[in-house]
Design an enzyme around this catalytic site. Structure first.
Site, PDB file in Angstrom:
ATOM      1  N   HIS A  64       0.852  -1.197   0.000  1.00 21.91           N
ATOM      2  CA  HIS A  64       0.000   0.000   0.000  1.00 21.91           C
ATOM      3  C   HIS A  64       0.885   1.243   0.000  1.00 21.91           C
ATOM      4  O   HIS A  64       1.413   1.653   1.032  1.00 21.91           O
ATOM      5  CB  HIS A  64      -0.892  -0.020   1.240  1.00 21.91           C
ATOM      6  CG  HIS A  64      -2.052   0.948   1.188  1.00 21.91           C
ATOM      7  ND1 HIS A  64      -2.137   1.973   0.271  1.00 21.91           N
ATOM      8  CD2 HIS A  64      -3.171   1.043   1.956  1.00 21.91           C
ATOM      9  CE1 HIS A  64      -3.257   2.644   0.471  1.00 21.91           C
ATOM     10  NE2 HIS A  64      -3.900   2.109   1.488  1.00 21.91           N
ATOM     11  N   ASN A 103      -2.768   6.943  -0.764  1.00 24.18           N
ATOM     12  CA  ASN A 103      -3.701   7.552   0.196  1.00 24.18           C
ATOM     13  C   ASN A 103      -3.057   8.261   1.381  1.00 24.18           C
ATOM     14  O   ASN A 103      -3.666   8.362   2.447  1.00 24.18           O
ATOM     15  CB  ASN A 103      -4.696   6.506   0.694  1.00 24.18           C
ATOM     16  CG  ASN A 103      -5.796   6.238  -0.324  1.00 24.18           C
ATOM     17  OD1 ASN A 103      -5.899   6.935  -1.327  1.00 24.18           O
ATOM     18  ND2 ASN A 103      -6.598   5.229  -0.071  1.00 24.18           N
ATOM     19  N   TYR A 133      -0.562   7.406   3.304  1.00 26.02           N
ATOM     20  CA  TYR A 133      -0.025   6.586   4.388  1.00 26.02           C
ATOM     21  C   TYR A 133       1.506   6.558   4.323  1.00 26.02           C
ATOM     22  O   TYR A 133       2.116   7.293   3.554  1.00 26.02           O
ATOM     23  CB  TYR A 133      -0.652   5.201   4.360  1.00 26.02           C
ATOM     24  CG  TYR A 133      -2.149   5.248   4.595  1.00 26.02           C
ATOM     25  CD1 TYR A 133      -2.674   5.794   5.770  1.00 26.02           C
ATOM     26  CD2 TYR A 133      -3.055   4.788   3.642  1.00 26.02           C
ATOM     27  CE1 TYR A 133      -4.043   5.862   5.985  1.00 26.02           C
ATOM     28  CE2 TYR A 133      -4.430   4.854   3.850  1.00 26.02           C
ATOM     29  CZ  TYR A 133      -4.904   5.396   5.017  1.00 26.02           C
ATOM     30  OH  TYR A 133      -6.267   5.478   5.229  1.00 26.02           O
ATOM     31  N   ASN A 173      -5.855  12.296   3.139  1.00 31.09           N
ATOM     32  CA  ASN A 173      -5.095  12.379   4.395  1.00 31.09           C
ATOM     33  C   ASN A 173      -3.965  13.416   4.347  1.00 31.09           C
ATOM     34  O   ASN A 173      -2.873  13.195   4.866  1.00 31.09           O
ATOM     35  CB  ASN A 173      -4.533  11.004   4.761  1.00 31.09           C
ATOM     36  CG  ASN A 173      -5.627  10.000   5.050  1.00 31.09           C
ATOM     37  OD1 ASN A 173      -6.551  10.288   5.793  1.00 31.09           O
ATOM     38  ND2 ASN A 173      -5.536   8.821   4.446  1.00 31.09           N
TER      39      ASN A 173
END
Length: 375
Positions: free
Chosen positions: A181, A184, A186, A241
């Site tokens: 991942h 987004n 992170y 985010n």
């Protein structure tokens, strides 16, 4: 030759898919608390959505205890979590489906109330998420994000090893592959982007240095799985985010070109128009298309996701912009989504209020089309 369709076979790594309707990784917050162990209800949920030769990408799972920022998300760092995931994997395999696990660390998208010992969340640099974004604490309070603690250089190396161990744990749980991942906002994307990465060591500064953590993590994971069973998810032009790069093209062109040399199973995009989908209903207009921009520099299988419906998904595949389409919200509310799309059946509308946390309602109680027809 006719162009491919959503229901043409597709080879991904060593696997032959019977169709190109992929289930996107979807955070649902229904693991056991506080152990973060997947439950039998989670296995039922994935089995409901499994089809012969269909690919499911399981929800993002922290590779280490510092890696989560929401309650009830399943982990992949304990023996009990491995055992819980094994039940879900077995249930999907019993239906003839394939399932990859998304490996996750949220970095600064967390709060000390979720962290071991109440420590601050970790990140590439001590840069807080802007105050227009809000954080929910473990006891349900809505607050500003805290300024995270910057990882030391040797801790970054340890973090790479945490991803490696997470990959080993996913292998032990019986998954068919894993997805890194890197989207987004992170941890991996925090290293990629200049607004969140102010480091002056080998992991910061130049684009090559900022891409280093992504590449080291991906290489570590491929050493466990083999490159042909590893995917990577990215969100170029995304704003989730507090993320976002002033000029994404040079950064992501470099990252994708480097990843392309590894022979991965696939690259998985979140389209910019859907950045931030989940907490809110968004459909950003006048934004670039990741699949169109970066397809020319990616030679492998390309999956993309973000506000697709049947017609736009079919067009994306037929025109060669993507090889498969990942669906999220409509896979939540339509466990038989591939069949509905293939036969033109109407789709059940999702209930956003039940996306995060809860029990069976809005999770395993959505009917298949035949059940609706009989009602």
């Amino acid at each position: 030759m006719n162009p491919p369709s959503l229901f043409s076979p597709l080879k991904i790594g060593p696997y032959q898919l019977e169709h190109r309707v992929v289930m996107a990784p979807l955070t649902r917050m229904r693991a056991a608390r506080p152990s973060l162990v997947p439950r039998p209800m989670n296995a039922e949920y994935y089995a409901q959505r499994a089809t012969p030769g269909g690919l499911l990408i399981a929800e993002a799972s922290p590779v280490v205890a510092t890696g989560f920022g929401n309650p009830g998300v399943p982990g992949i760092y304990s023996e009990a979590q491995i055992a819980g995931w094994r039940e879900a994997v077995d249930a999907v395999h019993a239906k003839g489906g394939l399932i990859f696990l998304q490996l996750w660390h949220v970095g600064r998208v967390s709060h000390s109330s979720f962290q071991p010992g109440g420590a601050l969340p970790v990140a590439p640099s001590a840069v807080a998420i802007p105050s227009e974004f809000k954080c929910m604490t473990a006891d349900g309070k809505v607050v500003d994000y805290e300024t995270p603690r910057a990882l030391e250089t040797d801790e970054v190396t340890l973090m790479v090893e945490a991803y490696r161990q997470g990959a080993k744990n996913a292998l032990a749980a019986g998954f068919d592959g894993v997805e890194v991942h890197g989207a987004n906002g992170y941890l991996i994307e925090q290293f990629l982007q200049s607004r969140s990465n102010l480091r002056t060591d080998r992991y910061g500064g130049s684009i090559e240095n900022r891409v280093r953590f992504l590449m080291e993590v991906t290489q570590a994971v491929t050493e466990v799985w083999g490159a042909s069973r590893v995917g990577v998810r990215l969100s170029p032009y995304g704003i989730a985010n507090g993320s976002g790069e002033a000029d994404p093209m040079p950064l992501y062109s470099h990252a994708i070109t480097a990843l392309d040399k590894l022979g991965l199973a696939y690259l998985h995009f979140i389209e910019p128009r859907a950045s931030g989908t989940g907490r809110a209903e968004v459909d950003w207009q006048n934004v670039p298309s990741a699949m169109v921009l970066y397809r020319p520099i990616w030679s492998g299988v390309l999956i993309t996701a973000g506000n697709f419906v049947s017609e736009t998904a079919q067009s994306a595949v037929a025109e060669g912009h993507a090889d498969a389409i990942a669906f999220g919200r409509y896979f939540i509310s339509n466990p038989d989504l591939p069949r509905r799309l293939q036969r033109g059946y109407p789709l059940t509308k999702y209930n956003r209020a039940t996306f995060y946390a809860g029990e069976e309602k809005g999770y395993t109680d959505y009917p298949v089309h035949d059940e609706l027809a009989q009602a």
